[in-house]
Design a protein around this motif. Structure first.
Motif, short mmCIF file in Angstrom:
data_model
loop_
_atom_site.label_atom_id
_atom_site.label_comp_id
_atom_site.label_asym_id
_atom_site.label_seq_id
_atom_site.Cartn_x
_atom_site.Cartn_y
_atom_site.Cartn_z
N ASP A 305 0.98 -1.34 -0.06
CA ASP A 305 0.19 -0.05 0.06
C ASP A 305 0.86 1.18 -0.03
N GLN A 306 2.00 1.34 0.74
CA GLN A 306 2.81 2.21 0.84
C GLN A 306 3.59 2.52 -0.70
N ILE A 307 4.04 1.44 -1.34
CA ILE A 307 4.56 1.81 -2.53
C ILE A 307 3.62 2.25 -3.41
N GLU A 308 2.22 1.51 -3.62
CA GLU A 308 1.55 2.25 -4.38
C GLU A 308 1.18 3.73 -4.25
N GLN A 309 1.00 4.20 -3.10
CA GLN A 309 0.60 5.48 -2.73
C GLN A 309 1.89 6.27 -3.23
N VAL A 310 3.17 6.01 -3.15
CA VAL A 310 4.23 6.76 -3.27
C VAL A 310 4.27 6.89 -4.71
N VAL A 311 4.23 5.79 -5.54
CA VAL A 311 4.45 5.74 -6.93
C VAL A 311 3.21 6.58 -7.57
N ARG A 312 2.05 6.53 -7.19
CA ARG A 312 0.88 7.19 -7.55
C ARG A 312 0.99 8.87 -7.38
N LEU A 313 1.69 9.13 -6.26
CA LEU A 313 1.31 10.71 -5.96
C LEU A 313 2.47 11.41 -6.02
N ILE A 314 3.70 10.66 -6.12
CA ILE A 314 4.92 11.37 -6.06
C ILE A 314 5.33 12.20 -7.44
N ARG A 315 4.51 11.74 -8.58
CA ARG A 315 4.64 12.60 -9.88
C ARG A 315 4.32 13.95 -9.57
N SER A 316 3.45 14.30 -8.81
CA SER A 316 3.02 15.66 -8.56
C SER A 316 4.01 16.48 -7.70
N ILE A 331 6.53 -6.85 -11.57
CA ILE A 331 6.01 -5.56 -11.05
C ILE A 331 4.44 -5.81 -10.74
N PRO A 332 4.04 -5.38 -9.59
CA PRO A 332 2.50 -5.74 -9.38
C PRO A 332 1.42 -4.94 -10.19
N VAL A 333 0.36 -5.44 -10.69
CA VAL A 333 -0.46 -4.80 -11.45
C VAL A 333 -0.67 -3.46 -11.21
N SER A 334 -0.89 -3.19 -9.61
CA SER A 334 -1.25 -1.69 -9.50
C SER A 334 -0.18 -0.56 -9.58
N VAL A 335 1.08 -1.15 -9.69
CA VAL A 335 2.15 -0.44 -9.81
C VAL A 335 2.45 -0.30 -11.43
N LEU A 336 2.43 -1.33 -12.01
CA LEU A 336 2.40 -1.49 -13.48
C LEU A 336 1.73 -0.37 -14.17
N ALA A 337 0.61 -0.23 -13.95
CA ALA A 337 -0.41 0.58 -14.34
C ALA A 337 0.00 2.09 -14.45
N GLN A 338 0.69 2.23 -13.32
CA GLN A 338 1.30 4.01 -13.18
C GLN A 338 2.49 4.08 -14.10
N LEU A 339 3.08 3.25 -14.84
CA LEU A 339 4.28 3.21 -15.65
C LEU A 339 4.05 3.75 -17.12
N GLY A 340 3.94 4.98 -17.31
CA GLY A 340 3.73 5.17 -18.83
C GLY A 340 4.82 5.11 -19.94
#
Length: 517
Positions: A305-316, A331-340
């Motif tokens: 949960d902490q990894i997903e939060q950091v990956v999702r929000l640190i872009r800003s 890479i977990p699917v929830s993280v992979l989806a954030q990799l453009g």
């Protein structure tokens, strides 16, 4: 229009940008490297994160080197782990050879040897500037991952942190953690926490203690303490070039949970420290996580949960993260989806499991009118990759099999002498060289226990003295009673008392007996 012309037009349209960008190489069609089909990655899209994947020996490390070099040249600082210790050559200009000249000529980009500003770091302090973090900065979730604790043990660790926070007990190093654990499990604190926090069993406390001691015995306990690493040291420039910070983990690569979790702690601190930045023309920092699968191996839900939060929000915050691993499935699917942005080197399909992984990877790419994705992925050469990124409008680009640029710096480690000289001349190395031992939980609880022991000793001494005085007084009294003078006085007193009682009786006896008859 021929297929070749259609392909060139599609690539040029898809990858064209008037914004600052990283030039990765030229696209390949039917085995031909087409010079004019340039493949670029816009800098402003680097904080949309990315993936660099591929089989061992396919050239992933050199791709990371090219990305780091061009980011640095554009004034963007870079942080990356150096798993094998062979990226330090980025600090020195490379040298040309026939293969490099041929590759440069095909790509239409002249080779220019160049070195880049580099800072060398180490978790042990033996391979560069010492990177440290306090126990409190790590927190219970990341520590649980390092110690490989189960849910119950992780809960106990959370109790230690809650108590330390409530009682203003700063936990800086492992000695502090051990002291708080001992104090709350078998010391005076055990009764104190029972109602508010719950009891800590001796077996759970013993397990956690053994994990701590094991880490100390491995010689990496020094990563916890002061002086704690200042995250702003990662965001530096020299002569307009971004500093490339390399964390050499060749001396702790057998402890993957340690270094992967430490890198996540740096990301978490960046997220908590940096202000909101919005969409920038180029990122403030790009973070490369090599051997990324180690970060997710056996990770508990709280950690994920902490990894997903950091990956999702640190872009800003203006920070981009690139994961480097062998397969996208690491890479977990929830993280992979954030990799453009995707840079996929060759994949092997030697086993049924490999074939399944290949099918899954193909599904993650946009449809192509020019490639059979599964065939391309298994036939790429060294220094080639299948690429799709986000263009400067955030739209996924055409898939392009790409012949990549060679690095401009040395493709290998510095010599031992150059490496040591580079470390010694670093101001950052001197800044973190000597540890600091502030007053923290260990010292505070030790003083508290010593004061309690002193008070108990005083009470015991006072009780002993009081008993001694009472015994002495009793002895003196008994001795006084036993003396000749006391006996004489006693006889006189008795005689006097009986004289008082029987004086009249004596006179009566003369008259007629004891009762006067």
């Amino acid at each position: 229009m021929s297929k070749r012309e259609q392909f060139i037009a599609a690539i040029q349209k898809s990858y064209k940008t008037d914004k600052p960008a990283i030039h990765l190489g030229s696209a390949i069609l039917d085995g031909e490297i087409i010079t004019e089909a340039k493949v670029n990655l816009p800098l402003r899209m680097m904080n949309r994160h990315g993936l660099v994947a591929g089989a061992t020996g396919s050239g992933k490390t050199r791709t990371l080197q090219v990305l780091a070099e061009q980011l640095s040249a554009a004034g963007v600082p870079v942080f990356m782990s150096d798993i094998k210790g062979d990226l330090s050559g980025i600090a020195k200009p490379g040298s040309s050879n026939a293969a490099i000249e041929e590759r440069s000529a095909i790509l239409g980009t002249p080779f220019e040897a160049k070195g880049f500003p580099v800072e060398l770091y180490s978790l042990s302090g033996e391979k560069g500037a010492q990177m440290r973090a306090t126990i409190l900065e790590f927190g219970p979730i990341l520590l649980s991952k390092i110690f490989e604790l189960n849910d119950t043990q992780s809960g106990v660790l959370a109790i230690l942190f809650k108590y330390a926070d409530d009682k203003k007990l700063p936990m800086v190093d492992l000695n502090d953690l051990k002291k708080v654990l001992s104090y709350l499990s078998e010391g005076p604190g055990a009764a104190e926490i029972k109602s508010d926090y719950g009891s800590i069993s001796s077996s759970t406390a013993g397990t956690i203690l053994r994990k701590i001691v094991a880490l100390e015995q491995q010689g990496v306990g020094t990563i916890f303490g002061e002086k704690s690493f200042d995250i702003s040291d990662l965001i530096n420039k020299v002569d307009g070039q971004g500093v490339i910070s390399l964390l050499n983990i060749s001396d702790v690569q057998d402890k993957p949970a340690l270094f992967s979790t430490f890198m996540l702690s740096l990301l978490a601190e960046l997220y908590q420290t940096l202000p909101e930045a919005g969409d920038l023309d180029k990122p403030k920092l790009v973070f490369f996580l090599d051997e990324a699968h180690l970060l997710f191996k056996d990770a508990p839900k709280a950690f994920m949960d902490q990894i997903e939060q950091v990956v999702r929000l640190i872009r800003s915050k203006g920070v981009g993260i690139f994961f480097c691993t062998q397969m996208a499935q690491d890479i977990p699917v929830s993280v992979l989806a954030q990799l453009g942005n995707r840079v996929q080197h060759v994949l092997r399909a030697f086993t049924p499991q490999d074939a399944d992984a290949l099918k899954q990877t193909v599904k993650t790419y946009p449809r192509s009118d020019f490639y059979s994705i599964d065939q391309v992925l298994t036939t790429l050469g060294i220094g080639q990759a299948l690429i799709t990124v986000l263009n400067d409008k955030g739209i996924p680009t055409e898939v392009a099999a790409t012949h990549l640029l060679p690095p401009a710096s040395v493709m290998g480690p510095l010599t031992q002498a150059d490496y040591e000289n580079h470390v010694r001349q670093s101001d950052v190395y001197l800044k973190y060289k000597d540890p600091i031992d502030p007053e923290s939980a260990y010292e505070i609880l030790t003083k508290r226990l010593e004061e309690k022991a002193r008070q108990e000793a005083e009470v015991k001494e006072q009780t002993t003295v009081a008993k001694g005085n009472a015994k002495q007084e009793k002895g003196m009294f008994e001795e006084a009673l036993a003396s000749p003078l006391a006996k004489q006085i006693g006889r006189e007193v008795v005689r006097g008392v009986f004289g008082m009682l029987f004086g009249k009786s004596t006179s009566r006896s003369k008259k007629g007996g004891l009762f006067g008859f």
